[in-house]
Design a protein around this motif. Structure first.
Motif, short mmCIF file in Angstrom:
data_model
loop_
_atom_site.label_atom_id
_atom_site.label_comp_id
_atom_site.label_asym_id
_atom_site.label_seq_id
_atom_site.Cartn_x
_atom_site.Cartn_y
_atom_site.Cartn_z
N LEU A 303 0.72 -1.11 -0.23
CA LEU A 303 0.03 -0.16 0.08
C LEU A 303 0.90 1.28 0.05
N VAL A 304 1.88 1.27 0.68
CA VAL A 304 2.62 2.51 0.90
C VAL A 304 3.49 2.90 -0.34
N ALA A 305 3.78 1.69 -1.05
CA ALA A 305 4.39 1.98 -2.38
C ALA A 305 3.57 2.24 -3.59
N THR A 306 2.31 2.77 -3.19
CA THR A 306 1.27 2.90 -4.55
C THR A 306 0.83 4.38 -4.33
N LEU A 307 1.26 5.12 -3.37
CA LEU A 307 0.95 6.40 -3.31
C LEU A 307 1.40 7.59 -4.29
N PRO A 308 0.61 8.09 -5.04
CA PRO A 308 1.18 9.09 -6.13
C PRO A 308 2.17 10.06 -5.61
N HIS A 357 8.61 21.50 -7.16
CA HIS A 357 8.65 21.78 -8.49
C HIS A 357 9.59 22.64 -9.17
N ASN A 358 10.86 22.28 -8.56
CA ASN A 358 12.19 23.03 -8.89
C ASN A 358 12.49 22.56 -10.42
N THR A 359 12.76 23.08 -11.25
CA THR A 359 13.18 22.76 -12.73
C THR A 359 14.54 22.16 -12.41
N GLN A 360 15.41 22.75 -11.70
CA GLN A 360 16.78 22.17 -11.47
C GLN A 360 16.97 20.76 -10.94
N ILE A 361 15.77 20.29 -10.58
CA ILE A 361 15.72 18.91 -9.86
C ILE A 361 14.87 18.13 -10.66
N TRP A 362 13.63 18.56 -11.29
CA TRP A 362 12.89 17.67 -12.09
C TRP A 362 12.77 17.92 -13.32
N TRP A 374 7.93 8.63 -10.35
CA TRP A 374 8.17 8.01 -9.19
C TRP A 374 8.00 6.28 -9.43
N THR A 375 8.64 5.58 -8.93
CA THR A 375 8.31 3.98 -9.12
C THR A 375 8.86 3.67 -7.50
N ASN A 376 7.74 2.99 -6.99
CA ASN A 376 7.83 2.46 -5.54
C ASN A 376 8.06 3.63 -4.64
N GLY A 377 7.76 4.89 -4.78
CA GLY A 377 7.84 5.77 -3.92
C GLY A 377 9.22 6.69 -4.09
N LYS A 378 10.02 6.24 -5.27
CA LYS A 378 11.36 6.66 -5.23
C LYS A 378 11.30 7.42 -6.80
N ALA A 379 12.01 8.59 -6.58
CA ALA A 379 12.10 9.29 -7.73
C ALA A 379 13.11 8.96 -8.85
N ALA A 380 12.53 8.30 -9.87
CA ALA A 380 13.61 7.90 -10.91
C ALA A 380 14.39 8.93 -11.59
N GLY A 381 15.50 8.68 -11.76
CA GLY A 381 16.39 9.37 -12.96
C GLY A 381 16.85 10.73 -12.22
N VAL A 382 16.52 11.08 -10.80
CA VAL A 382 16.77 12.30 -10.26
C VAL A 382 18.13 12.35 -9.45
N THR A 383 19.16 13.19 -9.85
CA THR A 383 20.41 13.25 -9.32
C THR A 383 20.46 14.18 -8.26
N THR A 384 19.78 15.09 -8.23
CA THR A 384 19.67 16.24 -7.11
C THR A 384 18.95 15.73 -5.98
N LYS A 385 19.42 15.60 -4.77
CA LYS A 385 18.59 15.12 -3.65
C LYS A 385 17.96 16.43 -2.78
N LEU A 386 16.69 15.97 -2.40
CA LEU A 386 16.24 16.82 -1.42
C LEU A 386 16.31 16.03 -0.04
N CYS A 387 16.07 16.79 1.02
CA CYS A 387 16.29 16.40 2.58
C CYS A 387 15.00 15.72 2.81
#
Length: 448
Positions: A303-308, A357-362, A374-387
Motif C-alpha cells: 500500500l505505501v508503495a502505491t501513493l502517487p 517543482h524546482n526545474t533544476q531537480i525535475w 516515481w517508482t515504488n515511492g522513489k524518484a527515478a533518474g533524479v540526481t539532485t537530492k532533497l532532504c
C-alpha cells in the motif's frame, strides 16, 4: 521593498517583512538541508507560530522547540511504527468501504452525478483517525447524517474560528504571548466574538480529549493489546525514562494535535488527489488498470508503495547563520554568492511547493503532472537530492521536524477501492476546494 509587503513572497531575494524583521524564501536543496537537518537547532519554529499553536492546541510537539520538541517526538514516534501501522490496515479498508458504499454509491446508482467530495473526504479522514487514533467512531458514515458527533462539529469549527480571529484582530501576535489559562479567564473582557468562539471550541476539545485519555489510562493492562495510537502513546509514556515523561495535560495536547493534524491535512491532500485525477482521465485509467491487476486487499508494504500540501513551512533563525547554496546566486551588487548570511531573527519560508517543482531537480516539465516520475515511492533518474523523507520531495518536510505520521498519511490516501469502482471527472474548480466562498469539491462521478 517596504516592510510587511508580502505580495512578493515568491521573490527569490530576501526582504524585510512585518515589524522590520527580515524574511527569506528558501527552496535551494543545500539550504533546505542546512535549515532542516544539519543546523536545525539554529532554525526553530517562529515564536508567533509556536504561540498560536499553543493557544489553539496547547503545549506540545507543534508548539515547542529544542529539547522539549525532542521529548514529545520520542514519546510519539512509537505510535507510528511500521509494526503498529500493519495492524491498522483492516481499519483503513473498513472505512474506505463505508465511504464507497454509504457516502458515494447512493449518489451514482444509475447515471453520472455531481458529488461534493470535500464533505465526504472530511468525514472519511476524521473517521479514519478516530478508529485508528483513539479507537473511537466519530461518524456512522450514513448519507445525510454528517453533523452528529459534537466533537466532529467542534473540530470543524476550530480553524475557521482561528482564521476569523486573525482577520479581526491584527494584534494577535501580542495576544498569543499570554498563557491559555490567562486568556480563558479574561476572554470575556475582550470584545472579540471570534475569540469567544475559539475559546469555547478549544475548551470542548480539551475536555473531550482529557476524558478519552483518562478512560484509556484507567483501563490499565486491559489496554495493553490495543493498537490504536492513543493506547500506544500512553504505554510509551508509562515506560518513558526519567525526564522524558509527559504530563496528563501534555498527553491531552498530543491526542488533540494528532486528531486535528490527521483530519485537516489528509482531507486536504485527498481533495487535491481526486481533483488531479479528475483533470487527468488518462492517468486515472492507468491507475485503475494497475489497481485491478492486484489483489483487492494489499498488505502494508504494498500500500505505501502505491501513493502517487502545504506550500510553505516556517522557521526562524535563532542565531546569525551562514546558509549554503547548491546553486550560486547573483546579488543586487553583481557579486556571485554560494552562501548567504541569515541574521538572527530572520523568518525563513521553507518553500515546500517551490522545491517540489524546482526545474533544476525535475527538469523543464516540473510543473506537469507526471506520476511516472516515481517508482515504488522513489524518484527515478533524479540526481539532485532533497532532504525530505519521501520520494525526494519536501511534502512531509525532513530532519528532526519531519512529519511523524507520513506513513500513516500514505495509508490514508491509498483509496484503491474508490479509484477502481468510479470514474472521476473535473467540474472546473480551482486548486483550493472552494466554490462561491463555500468549502466544496464538486466532482462528476459515474459507476463503472
Amino acid at each position: 521593498m517596504a516592510p510587511g509587503h508580502l505580495t512578493q513572497l515568491h521573490n527569490p531575494e530576501d526582504y524585510p517583512g512585518a515589524f522590520q524583521h527580515w524574511q527569506l524564501f528558501v527552496f535551494d536543496p543545500a539550504a533546505l538541508e542546512s535549515i532542516l537537518v544539519k543546523d536545525r537547532d539554529a532554525y526553530g519554529l517562529p515564536s508567533w507560530n509556536t504561540s498560536l499553536n499553543a493557544l489553539i492546541l496547547g503545549k506540545g510537539i507543534l508548539s515547542s522547540n529544542g529539547d522539549d520538541h525532542r521529548r514529545y517526538r520520542k514519546i510519539m514516534v512509537p505510535a507510528f511504527s511500521t509494526a503498529n501501522l500493519r495492524r491498522m490496515i483492516p481499519l483503513f479498508y473498513e472505512v474506505a468501504q463505508r465511504t464507497r458504499d454509504e457516502l458515494i454509491s447512493p449518489h451514482v446508482i444509475s447515471t453520472r452525478q455531481r458529488v461534493d467530495m470535500n464533505a465526504i473526504l472530511c468525514r472519511t479522514s476524521l473517521e479514519l483517525i478516530g478508529q485508528t487514533g483513539i479507537g473511537y467512531s466519530f461518524d456512522p458514515m450514513l448519507p445525510d447524517q454528517e453533523h452528529i458527533n459534537r466533537y466532529a462539529q467542534a473540530l470543524r469549527r476550530l480553524m475557521p474560528a482561528a482564521f476569523k480571529l486573525q482577520l479581526g484582530f491584527p494584534f494577535l501576535p501580542l495576544l498569543v504571548l499570554f498563557p491559555r489559562s490567562f486568556l480563558r479567564l479574561t476572554s470575556n473582557l475582550i470584545p472579540l466574538p471570534a475569540l469567544h468562539t475559539l475559546r469555547n471550541v478549544v475548551d470542548f476539545l480539551d475536555a473531550t480529549a482529557a476524558e478519552l485519555v483518562k478512560e484509556r489510562g484507567a483501563q490499565g493492562e486491559s489496554a495493553e493489546d490495543r493498537s490504536d495510537i492513543m493506547s500506544i502513546l500512553i504505554k510509551a509514556n508509562t515506560n518513558a525514562e526519567r525526564g522524558m515523561y509527559l504530563t496528563d495535560q501534555e498527553l491531552v495536547t498530543c491526542i488533540s494535535m494528532i486528531i486535528f493534524a490527521a483530519t485537516d491535512t489528509t482531507s486536504s491532500s485527498m481533495n487535491r488527489m481526486f481533483h488531479v485525477l479528475a483533470e487527468h482521465p488518462e492517468v486515472q485509467e492507468k491507475l485503475r488498470a494497475e489497481i485491478l491487476a492486484t489483489p483487492e486487499q494489499l498488505d502494508h508494504d504494498s500500500l505505501v508503495a502505491t501513493l502517487p500540501v502545504a506550500p510553505v513551512d516556517f522557521r526562524q533563525a535563532a542565531v546569525d547563520s551562514i546558509l549554503p547554496l547548491s546553486t550560486p546566486i547573483t546579488g543586487v551588487d553583481g557579486k556571485v554568492m554560494d552562501s548567504i548570511l541569515v541574521p538572527k531573527g530572520t523568518t525563513v519560508y521553507v518553500g515546500i511547493s517551490a522545491a517540489n517543482h524546482n526545474t533544476q531537480i525535475w527538469g523543464e516539465d516540473a510543473l506537469e503532472f507526471k506520476p511516472e516520475r516515481w517508482t515504488n515511492g522513489k524518484a527515478a533518474g533524479v540526481t539532485t537530492k532533497l532532504c525530505g523523507v519521501y520520494g525526494n520531495t519536501m511534502t512531509f518536510i525532513g530532519g528532526g521536524r519531519s512529519c511523524i505520521g507520513f506513513k500513516f498519511a500514505q495509508l490514508e490516501m491509498s483509496f484503491r477501492r474508490l479509484v477502481s469502482m468510479f470514474n472521476w471527472r473535473n467540474t472546473g474548480i480551482m486548486f483550493t476546494p472552494h466554490v462561491d466562498n463555500r468549502s466544496e469539491l464538486p466532482v462528476l462521478i459515474e459507476r463503472l
